[in-house]
Design a protein around this motif. Structure first.
Motif, short mmCIF file in Angstrom:
data_model
loop_
_atom_site.label_atom_id
_atom_site.label_comp_id
_atom_site.label_asym_id
_atom_site.label_seq_id
_atom_site.Cartn_x
_atom_site.Cartn_y
_atom_site.Cartn_z
N HIS A 1 -6.63 -4.43 4.28
CA HIS A 1 -5.94 -5.16 3.22
C HIS A 1 -5.37 -6.48 3.71
O HIS A 1 -5.43 -7.50 3.02
CB HIS A 1 -4.82 -4.28 2.65
CG HIS A 1 -4.18 -4.81 1.41
ND1 HIS A 1 -3.13 -5.70 1.44
CD2 HIS A 1 -4.44 -4.58 0.09
CE1 HIS A 1 -2.76 -5.98 0.21
NE2 HIS A 1 -3.53 -5.32 -0.63
N ASP B 1 -6.44 1.20 6.51
CA ASP B 1 -6.24 0.69 5.15
C ASP B 1 -5.42 -0.60 5.19
O ASP B 1 -5.73 -1.57 4.49
CB ASP B 1 -5.51 1.72 4.29
CG ASP B 1 -6.34 2.97 4.03
OD1 ASP B 1 -7.57 2.86 3.99
OD2 ASP B 1 -5.73 4.05 3.89
N LEU C 1 0.82 -1.21 0.00
CA LEU C 1 0.00 0.00 0.00
C LEU C 1 0.85 1.26 0.00
O LEU C 1 0.52 2.24 -0.67
CB LEU C 1 -0.94 -0.02 1.21
CG LEU C 1 -2.05 -1.08 1.17
CD1 LEU C 1 -2.83 -1.08 2.48
CD2 LEU C 1 -2.98 -0.86 -0.01
N GLU D 1 2.07 1.79 -3.47
CA GLU D 1 1.01 2.14 -4.42
C GLU D 1 0.48 3.55 -4.21
O GLU D 1 0.23 4.29 -5.17
CB GLU D 1 -0.15 1.14 -4.31
CG GLU D 1 -1.25 1.37 -5.33
CD GLU D 1 -2.34 0.30 -5.27
OE1 GLU D 1 -3.35 0.47 -5.99
OE2 GLU D 1 -2.17 -0.68 -4.53
N HIS D 2 0.34 3.96 -2.93
CA HIS D 2 -0.33 5.22 -2.64
C HIS D 2 0.55 6.28 -1.98
O HIS D 2 0.16 7.44 -1.92
CB HIS D 2 -1.55 4.96 -1.74
CG HIS D 2 -2.53 3.98 -2.30
ND1 HIS D 2 -3.32 4.26 -3.40
CD2 HIS D 2 -2.84 2.70 -1.93
CE1 HIS D 2 -4.08 3.21 -3.68
NE2 HIS D 2 -3.81 2.26 -2.80
N GLY D 3 1.71 5.88 -1.48
CA GLY D 3 2.54 6.79 -0.72
C GLY D 3 2.27 6.67 0.76
O GLY D 3 1.18 6.27 1.19
N TYR D 4 3.26 7.04 1.56
CA TYR D 4 3.18 6.85 3.01
C TYR D 4 2.02 7.63 3.63
O TYR D 4 1.22 7.08 4.40
CB TYR D 4 4.50 7.28 3.65
CG TYR D 4 4.54 7.13 5.15
CD1 TYR D 4 4.90 5.92 5.74
CD2 TYR D 4 4.24 8.21 5.98
CE1 TYR D 4 4.95 5.78 7.12
CE2 TYR D 4 4.29 8.08 7.36
CZ TYR D 4 4.64 6.86 7.92
OH TYR D 4 4.68 6.73 9.29
N ALA E 1 -0.75 8.81 2.43
CA ALA E 1 -2.11 8.50 1.99
C ALA E 1 -2.65 7.20 2.58
O ALA E 1 -3.84 6.91 2.44
CB ALA E 1 -2.16 8.43 0.46
N VAL E 2 -1.80 6.44 3.24
CA VAL E 2 -2.20 5.12 3.76
C VAL E 2 -2.40 5.21 5.27
O VAL E 2 -1.53 5.69 5.99
CB VAL E 2 -1.15 4.05 3.42
CG1 VAL E 2 -1.53 2.71 4.05
CG2 VAL E 2 -1.01 3.91 1.91
#
Length: 216
Positions: free
Chosen positions: A51, A47, A34, A37-40, A42-43
């Motif tokens: 997951h 989340d 994660l 995929e999204h950056g530190y 944004a997670v």
């Protein structure tokens, strides 16, 4: 899959059961996926739990918080990254030149893999915000592998294979051979050379390195 002992330096509270071990690894792998995929930022922990399964209580138990989980992921991936790069040198049967060439080629092969390259960039981004993390990653990553090579060079000096009285300096010089490739990977510049060309370059550079470590 890691056994329980291998997680000891990674998790704060070492899982005592197979299920706990599997949950711990799932959190590490899901978090890494994660973050990449999204950056530190944004997670969230929610989340990661959604997951990986389990609960936030497991994250707090094993890693303390989000920052602790990220540090543990760095440890987890570093262990996987380095385990096949710098193999122990056997002075009774190994050839030093071949060993040095193979180690650099292994390193290059690992850093150009897209997931490894992306994670290296993520680490650098986070290290800008967290000086303690930056120091920790440096100590456990680059400095650790430099120490491994320095030990091999010092031993080679003892055996009379080379003349190396400053093995740490020499190890830093040695890894400088692929610094250009490493920088291009970090800046996301495509590597044009194929494996054959890379080996040719590494062989040339290692030969010059060994020539510089012969007694005058």
């Amino acid at each position: 899959m890691h056994d329980l002992a291998q997680l000891e330096p990674i998790a704060r509270d070492l899982p005592q059961t197979k299920r706990g071990h599997e949950r711990c690894v799932a959190l590490l792998e899901s978090g890494a996926e994660l973050f990449l995929e999204h950056g530190y930022d944004a997670v969230s922990l929610d989340d990661i739990v959604n997951h990986a399964g389990g609960s936030k209580a497991s994250i707090y138990k094993y890693f303390g918080n989000k920052e602790g989980l990220f540090t543990a992921i760095c440890d987890y991936r570093r262990e996987q990254f380095f385990k096949d790069i710098c193999m122990p040198f056997d002075f009774e049967k190994d050839n030093l030149r071949i060993y040095l060439i193979q180690t650099l080629f292994n390193f290059k092969t690992h850093i150009v893999r897209p997931e490894n390259a992306a994670f290296m960039r993520l680490i650098i981004e986070q290290a800008q915000r967290n000086p303690e993390l930056a120091l920790y990653i440096h100590e456990q990553g680059p400095k650790h592998i430099q120490q491994a090579i320095a030990c091999a060079l010092a031993k080679a000096d003892e055996f009379g294979l080379i003349h190396c009285k400053q093995p740490i300096y020499s190890a830093q010089l040695y890894f400088g051979i692929i610094r250009n490739i490493e920088w291009r990977v970090l800046m996301n510049i495509q590597i044009q050379e194929d494996d054959q060309e890379t080996i040719k370059y590494i062989e040339y550079a290692v030969d010059r390195f060994l020539e510089g470590h012969q007694k005058v």
